[in-house]
Design a protein around this motif. Structure first.
Motif, mmCIF file in Angstrom:
data_model
loop_
_atom_site.group_PDB
_atom_site.id
_atom_site.type_symbol
_atom_site.label_atom_id
_atom_site.label_comp_id
_atom_site.label_asym_id
_atom_site.label_seq_id
_atom_site.Cartn_x
_atom_site.Cartn_y
_atom_site.Cartn_z
ATOM 1 N N UNK A 93 0.828 -1.216 0.000
ATOM 2 C CA UNK A 93 0.000 0.000 0.000
ATOM 3 C C UNK A 93 0.859 1.261 0.000
ATOM 4 N N UNK A 94 2.128 1.157 0.389
ATOM 5 C CA UNK A 94 3.026 2.318 0.402
ATOM 6 C C UNK A 94 3.710 2.547 -0.942
ATOM 7 N N UNK A 95 3.588 1.589 -1.869
ATOM 8 C CA UNK A 95 4.232 1.709 -3.176
ATOM 9 C C UNK A 95 3.315 2.516 -4.089
ATOM 10 N N UNK A 96 3.543 3.830 -4.112
ATOM 11 C CA UNK A 96 2.672 4.743 -4.841
ATOM 12 C C UNK A 96 3.502 5.669 -5.730
ATOM 13 N N UNK A 98 5.211 8.954 -7.235
ATOM 14 C CA UNK A 98 5.911 10.018 -6.515
ATOM 15 C C UNK A 98 4.935 11.114 -6.093
ATOM 16 N N UNK A 99 5.081 11.537 -4.825
ATOM 17 C CA UNK A 99 4.253 12.613 -4.305
ATOM 18 C C UNK A 99 3.005 12.156 -3.594
ATOM 19 N N UNK A 100 2.770 10.840 -3.528
ATOM 20 C CA UNK A 100 1.555 10.324 -2.886
ATOM 21 C C UNK A 100 1.917 9.405 -1.724
ATOM 22 N N UNK A 101 1.125 9.462 -0.687
ATOM 23 C CA UNK A 101 1.285 8.596 0.476
ATOM 24 C C UNK A 101 -0.086 8.042 0.852
ATOM 25 N N UNK A 102 -0.134 6.832 1.423
ATOM 26 C CA UNK A 102 -1.431 6.263 1.803
ATOM 27 C C UNK A 102 -1.986 6.962 3.037
ATOM 28 N N UNK A 107 -4.685 -0.508 4.957
ATOM 29 C CA UNK A 107 -4.075 -1.830 4.789
ATOM 30 C C UNK A 107 -4.604 -2.558 3.565
ATOM 31 N N UNK A 108 -5.757 -2.146 3.062
ATOM 32 C CA UNK A 108 -6.367 -2.800 1.909
ATOM 33 C C UNK A 108 -5.570 -2.490 0.648
ATOM 34 N N UNK A 109 -5.289 -3.486 -0.200
ATOM 35 C CA UNK A 109 -4.609 -3.227 -1.482
ATOM 36 C C UNK A 109 -5.379 -2.212 -2.315
ATOM 37 N N UNK A 110 -4.668 -1.542 -3.224
ATOM 38 C CA UNK A 110 -5.258 -0.457 -4.003
ATOM 39 C C UNK A 110 -5.994 -0.941 -5.250
#
Length: 321
Positions: A93-96, A98-102, A107-110
């Motif tokens: 969920x933290x792999x976003x 650049x410039x975005x954060x969860x 915890x739910x997948x995107x």
């Protein structure tokens, strides 16, 4: 229609199967990706890999989550490392972009579009995408392989996004135990015109399906409607398109705890802006899957019948042959 580039007699590309197996199985109540359903303990993923190999795929990438990576590799991936090129991508969920954060506590997948994007560093050529808990039938893999081989030998030039989708009939993809999510498709002359994700689809007593659009509206749906079951074929040009769409999605919905970005939504946007042609591949293969725990018995029975009726053992997983 977007003009297609000329075809050359280049070498056949290596084909990759991307298996989306990072779902949490909230409605199922556990890791259905690891559930044995075949007569020799095969999982649905085992059949996906077997059918892909028979269709000419030489590589498989599993998109999984870090918390069950070890058990997945031991129970699933290790069986294929001697006969296939095997890779793993973690959907985090933290792999976003650049410039975005969860949002805090997410915890739910995107969603499935993010799952494909999670494998971006490992993909290097034409690839198919399938769900790890859906049985598509061997013919679906053969049809996607033929499409990918064709686009993979086209003349070099600017990367043009090309894709295909295996379509099934809505009424044949429902669960008797609760609502399901499906991408409802509209087509013309074998080409996908639009695809809209619907959730909570069930069959009403009068024989009409009902589902909820992403805007929340409940609508009636024809049982014969074509649907996407997340069986796709893509070239690499889809990856920047997914990233751009997912970035826009995050700008609108990142604060929502359960919002997901779906592959059909990405493709629909590309179709509406005329940035892709998507060939619909009709198949007579039987689809079935496990959305709810009660679906497992029916799935196992379908597989038992297919194995019993298959003289050439087409539905056996490779490690059992």
């Amino acid at each position: 229609m977007i003009a297609q580039p000329p075809v050359s007699a280049g070498p056949a590309p290596a084909l990759t199967l991307l298996v989306l197996a990072a779902g949490l199985g909230e409605r199922y109540g556990g890791l259905k990706q690891l559930e044995p359903v075949g007569p020799d303990g095969e999982t649905v993923i085992d059949y996906a890999v077997a059918h892909a190999m028979q269709a000419g795929f030489s590589r498989v990438i599993f998109v999984i989550r870090a918390e069950f990576a070890a058990v997945f590799k031991a129970q699933i991936g290790s069986k294929y490392e001697a006969i296939l090129s095997v890779g793993y991508a973690l959907q985090d969920v933290d792999d976003l972009p650049k410039g975005h954060t969860p949002p805090p506590g997410r915890s739910k997948p995107w969603g499935t579009a993010h799952a494909v994007w999670a494998a971006r560093a490992l993909l290097d050529g034409p690839f198919a995408v399938v769900n790890g808990d859906d049985f598509y039938g061997h013919r679906a893999y053969q049809d996607v392989a033929e499409f990918l081989l064709k686009i993979g030998t086209q003349a070099s030039g600017p990367a043009q996004l090309q894709c295909c989708m295996v379509a099934y009939r809505l009424g044949q993809t429902l669960s008797a135990h609760g609502g399901v999510n499906r991408g409802i498709c509209h087509s013309a002359e074998g080409w996908l015109m639009s695809v809209e994700e619907h959730t909570s689809i069930t069959m009403a007593p009068e024989g009409i399906c009902r589902g909820r659009r992403l805007d929340g509206q409940m609508v009636a749906l024809a049982p014969q409607a074509l649907v996407s079951m997340n069986c796709w074929g893509f070239n690499l040009a889809v990856l920047p398109a997914i990233e751009a769409n997912f970035t826009s999605f995050l700008e609108q919905f990142s604060a929502h705890d359960s919002a997901e970005c779906f592959i059909p939504s990405v493709i629909d946007q590309l179709l509406r802006t005329k940035r892709v042609n998507c060939r619909i591949l009709s198949t007579e293969s039987r689809w079935f899957g496990m959305t709810y725990p009660q679906d497992k018995a029916l799935c196992a029975e379908h597989i038992r019948q297919l194995v019993a009726n298959s003289a050439n053992r087409m539905h056996r997983a490779p490690h059992t042959q």
